[in-house]
Scaffold this motif. Structure first.
Motif, short mmCIF file in Angstrom:
data_model
loop_
_atom_site.label_atom_id
_atom_site.label_comp_id
_atom_site.label_asym_id
_atom_site.label_seq_id
_atom_site.Cartn_x
_atom_site.Cartn_y
_atom_site.Cartn_z
N VAL A 111 1.24 2.30 3.71
CA VAL A 111 2.38 1.54 3.35
C VAL A 111 2.18 0.20 4.04
O VAL A 111 1.81 0.04 4.74
N LYS A 112 3.07 -0.58 3.09
CA LYS A 112 3.01 -2.11 3.50
C LYS A 112 3.39 -2.06 4.82
O LYS A 112 4.48 -1.61 5.45
N HIS A 113 2.87 -3.41 5.41
CA HIS A 113 3.37 -3.66 6.85
C HIS A 113 4.90 -4.06 6.81
O HIS A 113 5.47 -3.74 7.91
N HIS A 114 5.41 -4.99 6.17
CA HIS A 114 6.91 -5.52 6.30
C HIS A 114 7.47 -4.16 6.21
O HIS A 114 8.75 -4.04 7.03
N ILE A 115 7.31 -3.25 5.29
CA ILE A 115 8.13 -1.83 5.24
C ILE A 115 8.10 -1.32 6.50
O ILE A 115 8.99 -0.66 7.02
#
Length: 729
Positions: free
Chosen positions: A313-317
């Motif tokens: 999962v993307k880091h900002h999420i």
């Protein structure tokens, strides 16, 4: 051709063209409002008074009282202004609830109109007077009560000086008008609003009931306290609320920016960590305006995309979800501390609302587990809206597919926490609503080991005159014969412990630390239509009919299966690990219950003979619910002197009309309720000859007696116009 015959033909053609069905054998449902002396009466089965065993406690995944006595709650919801009913009405409710075997009540959203309209955290004396009487009445009858008192706390003028942006909040509009001007959604991060929710709850706990002489904080009949109904920081409606409350949106952004600053220090480091994603132009740590996008739809989609693309999962999420989880936990711990300081020792519930799938779902589930009981809601069937109105509707039966509909909520059961199902209903005009309560009782509280059920909802202390509730035609209706008439049998089955808990067949182990680093161990999804949800599992859902299915927060990501589970599935039939239950997915589906104390059948039998131990049964009905249960606490059907037979199929209003394919309601109809007769042949392998008495619709003896024929008990519902029968030896 005679005129009379022409008229009959015209009527028949009209009936076919208008989607009517042949109701010639259906009969009018005629229960008494306040019967006495019913064979079905459950009052003597309740453990009186409530609280006699001390406070309710969580012991692993069980609910037990302080003295070690285990308990399961078979309850209902009493909502809005109902808990403030007058004493004479409270006596009727006490009789009603105990008669049908309810040992628990969830008082729901009952504080909205309980104050003086100026102060939001102080309930008025006249309201307390009635509430105290009702609670004492229930207590004396062995009925426990829990508080689901906050469904968005309504702010009032006396709160204005304490609220950061009172005018903004008071003017909020929700898709659901009853939440307008409440703390809903925002309370999960806004300390000023949290203070209101907490103050109301603490004030209530410190109130002394003059009938018991106890503060509610000292009252062991108070079985749980729920922080908030159907709310969490990932709630899908929160962003619409934030648009209407810019002051609170700015507060949330400042909090998130501070969280990011503590982790990354600068915007440059933040962009680097986020791979230059997720930070719109104009947002920065320095400006304190980084928005965490608190909507479970975003987090669910991103998680599902990561699963699909086989990537983290993307880091900002991850950062946004982690921050929101931290805020949720701060609120919960603050609320928990305040409640415990009053002296209350019973269980707590964070909230009863899931947060989509994947990342937000797991974080929300973990937050609820950190507080106490895992509690969830679900509904099935129905059409559009909350009222019974003409139009398309879902007429699918749940027995057709294991793990569908209401039962899928069990996928949120956490291995070391009790599980409650505090709102559920199979919604009319679905024709198979009678399947729901046996499903929850046998497979939920029985096989899955759930700890509490609160059907939604009972509005009056008697049966409704029509299958819908109220003049508006409400679809959330427990007081219909396809629900309430089954409870005398189901409550006995639950309290006697007839259906035993199964072995754990699936344990989905989840390492939350790895999830917050981007791992995607749980590949499950939710199909949601407002209150109605279906969770699709990452394993064959047929296993939910084999034994317990749980989720465990642990230090590894792994799904474990019971060794040899494959042997439980044969020819489209899943047998439970206990041997008490079998679910057949052939055709439209059915399941059987085969225990010492209760035996029965639910669904579409296709006229099969069913052998359930010493009992053989057969029905000609397309669909039926048939329950045979011992009326004695310590004896099973094989040696009981008194056995109750309950038979229910479909119910509908007089004048109700459907389309030919029965997927569209054409006319709602109205009272009286019509019941489809059940034709049942059964044989109990016992030497003595039984006496069979037809009971009336309230469960009282009539003077009509039947005799066995060559050992078979033949119950023709078209002739008896009955749903209850008493077998005596």
């Amino acid at each position: 051709m005679p005129a009379k015959l022409i008229l009959i033909i015209i009527c028949a053609v009209f009936a076919i063209s208008s989607g009517a069905q042949d109701l010639k054998n259906w009969f009018v449902f005629t229960p008494e409002d306040e019967p006495s002396g019913a064979i079905t009466d459950m009052a003597d089965w309740l453990d009186k008074p409530a609280g006699k065993h001390g406070f309710l406690q969580m012991k692993g995944d069980r609910l037990v009282f302080e003295d070690g006595t285990p308990v399961k709650f078979w309850g209902t919801n009493v909502c809005s202004n109902q808990p403030f009913m007058k004493p004479e009405e409270a006596l009727k409710w006490g009789n009603f609830l105990s008669r049908f075997g309810f040992n628990g009540v969830r008082f729901h959203k009952f504080t909205w109109g309980a104050t003086d309209g100026i102060h939001s955290t102080l309930i008025t004396d006249d309201r307390w007077k009635n509430f105290d009487f009702l609670c004492n009445e229930l207590r004396n009858r062995g009925i426990y009560y829990g508080w689901s008192h906050i469904y968005g706390h309504k702010v009032m003028s006396a709160d204005s000086a304490r609220i950061v942006a009172y005018s903004e909040l008071a003017a909020t509009k929700f898709p659901w008008s009853h939440l307008n001007g409440t703390t809903s959604a925002l309370v999960n991060f806004a300390e000023d609003l949290q203070a209101l929710n907490i103050e109301l709850t603490v004030n209530m706990l410190n109130h002394v009931n003059p009938h018991t002489g106890l503060k509610y904080a000292q009252d062991p009949a108070l079985s749980f306290i729920e922080f908030q109904n159907e709310d969490n920081i990932f709630w899908s409606a929160i962003e619409e609320t934030l648009k209407q409350t810019p002051t609170y949106r700015a507060m949330l952004c400042r909090k998130f920016s501070a969280w990011l600053k503590a982790k990354y220090g600068t915007d440059e480091q933040l962009r680097k960590a986020w791979n230059n994603e997720g930070l719109p132009s104009g947002e920065s740590i320095a400006a304190e305006n980084v928005y965490p996008q608190p909507n479970h739809g975003l987090f669910s989609w991103e998680y599902e995309q990561a699963v699909k693309e086989k990537r983290p999962v993307k880091h900002h999420i991850l950062d946004k979800a982690n921050f929101l989880y931290d805020e949720q936990m701060k609120f919960y711990k603050r609320f928990e501390k305040a409640i415990r300081e009053t002296g209350y020792k019973g269980p707590l519930v964070g909230s009863c609302w899931q947060a989509g799938t994947g990342l937000a779902h797991l974080l929300n589930l973990h937050a609820d587990a950190e507080v106490g009981i895992i509690d969830r809601h679900n509904y099935f069937g129905g059409g559009k809206g909350h009222n019974l109105a003409p139009g398309k509707f879902d007429n699918t039966p749940m027995v057709s597919r294991i793990g569908s509909g209401l039962f899928s909520s069990g996928l949120q059961q956490v291995s070391n926490r009790p599980f409650a199902f505090s709102e559920w209903m199979s919604l009319i005009p679905n024709e198979w609503t009678a399947e729901s309560s046996p499903l929850i009782a046998a497979y939920g509280l029985g096989l899955q080991g759930w700890d509490a059920s609160y059907v939604f909802a009972t509005d009056i202390p008697r049966y409704q005159p029509a299958i819908h509730s109220g003049k508006g035609g409400g679809i959330y209706n427990a007081t219909s014969p396809t629900q309430m008439a089954l409870y005398p049998a189901l409550a006995r089955m639950i309290y006697r412990g007839d259906v035993q808990e199964g072995e754990t067949v699936v344990n989905r182990k989840v390492n939350l630390a790895s999830v917050l680093k981007g791992a995607t161990p749980l590949n499950e999804s939710v199909k949601q239509d407002f209150d109605r949800k279906v969770i699709e599992g990452s394993f064959p859902l047929q296993l939910m009919a084999a034994g317990k299915v749980v989720l465990t927060f642990t230090d590894e990501n792994k799904t474990e299966f019971l060794k040899g589970f494959e042997s439980l599935w044969k020819d489209s039939v899943m047998t439970s690990t206990t041997g008490h239950l079998k679910w057949n997915e052939k055709g439209k589906g059915f399941f059987t219950i085969n225990t010492a104390g209760t035996k029965g059948f639910v669904g579409f039998s296709d006229k099969q003979h069913m052998q359930l131990g010493e009992l053989t049964l057969k029905t000609d009905n397309e669909f039926a619910v048939i329950l045979i249960t011992s009326l004695e606490k310590e004896k099973g059907i094989a040696n009981s002197n008194r056995i109750l037979v309950t038979t229910i199929a479909r119910a509908q209003n007089t004048g109700m009309k459907f389309s030919d394919d029965r997927t569209e309601l054409l006319a709602r109809g109205d009272a009286p309720v019509l019941l489809e007769p059940v034709n049942l042949s059964m044989k109990i392998d016992r030497k003595a000859k039984p006496k069979i008495t037809i009971l009336d619709h309230s469960g009282k003896k009539t003077d009509r007696v039947l005799s066995p024929e060559n050992g078979w008990i033949n119950l023709d519902g078209a002739k008896t116009k009955a749903l209850y029968y008493l077998i005596e030896y």
